[in-house]
Design an enzyme around this catalytic site. Structure first.
Site, mmCIF file in Angstrom:
data_model
loop_
_atom_site.group_PDB
_atom_site.id
_atom_site.type_symbol
_atom_site.label_atom_id
_atom_site.label_comp_id
_atom_site.label_asym_id
_atom_site.label_seq_id
_atom_site.Cartn_x
_atom_site.Cartn_y
_atom_site.Cartn_z
ATOM 1 N N ASN A 9 0.872 -1.177 0.000
ATOM 2 C CA ASN A 9 0.000 0.000 0.000
ATOM 3 C C ASN A 9 0.904 1.221 0.000
ATOM 4 O O ASN A 9 1.526 1.534 1.013
ATOM 5 C CB ASN A 9 -0.895 -0.037 1.250
ATOM 6 C CG ASN A 9 -1.730 1.223 1.398
ATOM 7 O OD1 ASN A 9 -1.790 2.057 0.496
ATOM 8 N ND2 ASN A 9 -2.383 1.368 2.545
ATOM 9 N N TRP A 10 0.971 1.870 -1.132
ATOM 10 C CA TRP A 10 1.893 3.009 -1.259
ATOM 11 C C TRP A 10 1.415 4.246 -0.502
ATOM 12 O O TRP A 10 2.163 5.177 -0.288
ATOM 13 C CB TRP A 10 2.083 3.365 -2.736
ATOM 14 C CG TRP A 10 2.844 2.335 -3.528
ATOM 15 C CD1 TRP A 10 3.320 1.124 -3.087
ATOM 16 C CD2 TRP A 10 3.219 2.423 -4.918
ATOM 17 N NE1 TRP A 10 3.965 0.467 -4.104
ATOM 18 C CE2 TRP A 10 3.915 1.242 -5.245
ATOM 19 C CE3 TRP A 10 3.013 3.380 -5.909
ATOM 20 C CZ2 TRP A 10 4.424 1.001 -6.527
ATOM 21 C CZ3 TRP A 10 3.515 3.138 -7.188
ATOM 22 C CH2 TRP A 10 4.227 1.963 -7.484
ATOM 23 N N SER A 214 3.541 -2.245 10.322
ATOM 24 C CA SER A 214 4.995 -2.383 10.520
ATOM 25 C C SER A 214 5.516 -3.772 10.166
ATOM 26 O O SER A 214 6.445 -4.271 10.797
ATOM 27 C CB SER A 214 5.381 -1.999 11.951
ATOM 28 O OG SER A 214 5.029 -0.648 12.208
ATOM 29 N N GLY A 235 2.919 -1.245 4.217
ATOM 30 C CA GLY A 235 2.993 0.183 3.929
ATOM 31 C C GLY A 235 4.424 0.586 3.596
ATOM 32 O O GLY A 235 4.912 0.364 2.488
ATOM 33 N N GLY A 236 5.098 1.154 4.580
ATOM 34 C CA GLY A 236 6.442 1.717 4.376
ATOM 35 C C GLY A 236 7.402 0.804 3.621
ATOM 36 O O GLY A 236 8.103 1.243 2.697
HETATM 37 P P1 13P Z 1 3.150 0.258 7.647
HETATM 38 O O1 13P Z 1 3.625 -1.023 7.037
HETATM 39 O O2 13P Z 1 3.906 1.458 7.142
HETATM 40 O O3 13P Z 1 3.073 0.190 9.139
HETATM 41 O O4 13P Z 1 1.653 0.480 7.120
HETATM 42 C C1 13P Z 1 0.763 -0.571 7.197
HETATM 43 C C2 13P Z 1 -0.451 -0.204 6.466
HETATM 44 O O5 13P Z 1 -1.193 0.672 6.872
HETATM 45 C C3 13P Z 1 -0.751 -0.900 5.209
HETATM 46 O O6 13P Z 1 -2.017 -0.612 4.747
#
Ligand code: 13P
Length: 251
Positions: A9-10, A214, A235-236
């Site tokens: 998820n960018w 995370s 995410g990240g």
């Molecule tokens: P992170 O991996 O940056 O914690 O984000 C998770 C997320 O919200 C994916 O949709």
């Protein structure tokens, strides 16, 4: 049997040019590889049509990060499920905690979004998860149950069977605080038990439930080793092709 899926998820990151480059890098890293999971990338709306060209013919599926809760018409600034589908995307994230928290998306709005995504042949990746305060009070199961009841348990079984769920504890998103693999397993098993109660064991066993929050190259293998964790919503760590590939390789 249910599918294992790693989805990136960018969020609101990357210019169009950077996004095309990242999609291309991911595609090149995956070309010719034997994968044990499906791979999806969710990009901002403006990237979809271009990234769709990049990933065409590859193993990578494309998702939007959101869709409108209306079919079409005078809703300035909104992007409909039908428009998303026309870019070549085949998935749509719905109910991300950032949408619920910052944009006031309630159960009813999300219910409409899920229905419109399904009507337009997009697979919803429906996100659920509790806030830290709720976990501290030990009411996380209740919270997640209500989120399912409020927006997806209205669906007929054949439609529910098209949905992918993502459990994302809000306290773990972007914080570096990951749920332990035991916490993830416990919640995923609980979610599966709710699905079984509502739709029966077969649909429950066939529903992919992803973990998000995370998740990174260092902890993915441990999380994915749990029987009810069918992959991740990343995410990240999905913004760097190498890290994303390492997470995919965790399967
Ligand atoms: P992170 O991996 O940056 O914690 O984000 C998770 C997320 O919200 C994916 O949709």
């Amino acid at each position: 049997m249910r599918k294992n899926i790693v989805a990136g998820n960018w969020k609101m990151n990357k210019t169009l040019q950077q996004g095309i480059e990242l999609a291309d890098e991911i595609k090149n890293l995956l070309t010719g590889q034997k994968l044990r999971c499906e791979v999806v990338i969710a990009t901002p709306f403006i990237h979809l049509a271009s990234v769709s060209e990049v990933v065409k013919g590859s193993v990578i599926g494309l998702a939007a990060e959101n869709c409108a809760d209306r079919f079409s018409g005078a809703f300035t600034g909104e992007v409909s499920a039908e428009m998303i589908k026309s870019t070549g995307a085949t998935y749509c994230i719905i109910g991300h905690s950032e949408r619920r928290t910052y944009y006031g998306e309630n159960f009813e709005i999300l219910k409409n979004k899920v229905l419109l995504a399904l009507e337009n042949d997009l697979k919803p990746i429906f996100c659920i998860g509790e806030y830290l305060e709720e976990r501290k009070k030990n009411i996380q199961n209740e919270v997640v149950g209500k989120q399912l009841d409020g927006s997806v348990f209205n669906l007929a079984a054949e439609d529910f069977a098209k949905i992918i769920l993502a459990y994302e504890p809000v306290w773990a998103i972007g914080t570096g605080l990951t749920a332990t693999s035991e916490q993830a397993q416990q919640m995923h098993a609980f979610i599966r038990s709710l699905i079984a109660e509502k739709y029966g064991k077969e649909i429950a066993e066939n529903t992919s439930i992803l973990y998000g929050g995370s998740c990174n190259p260092a902890n993915a293998a441990e999380l994915f080793s749990k029987p009810d964790v069918d992959g991740g919503l990343i995410g990240g760590a999905s913004l760097k092709a190498g890290d994303f590939k390492t997470i995919i390789d965790a399967f």
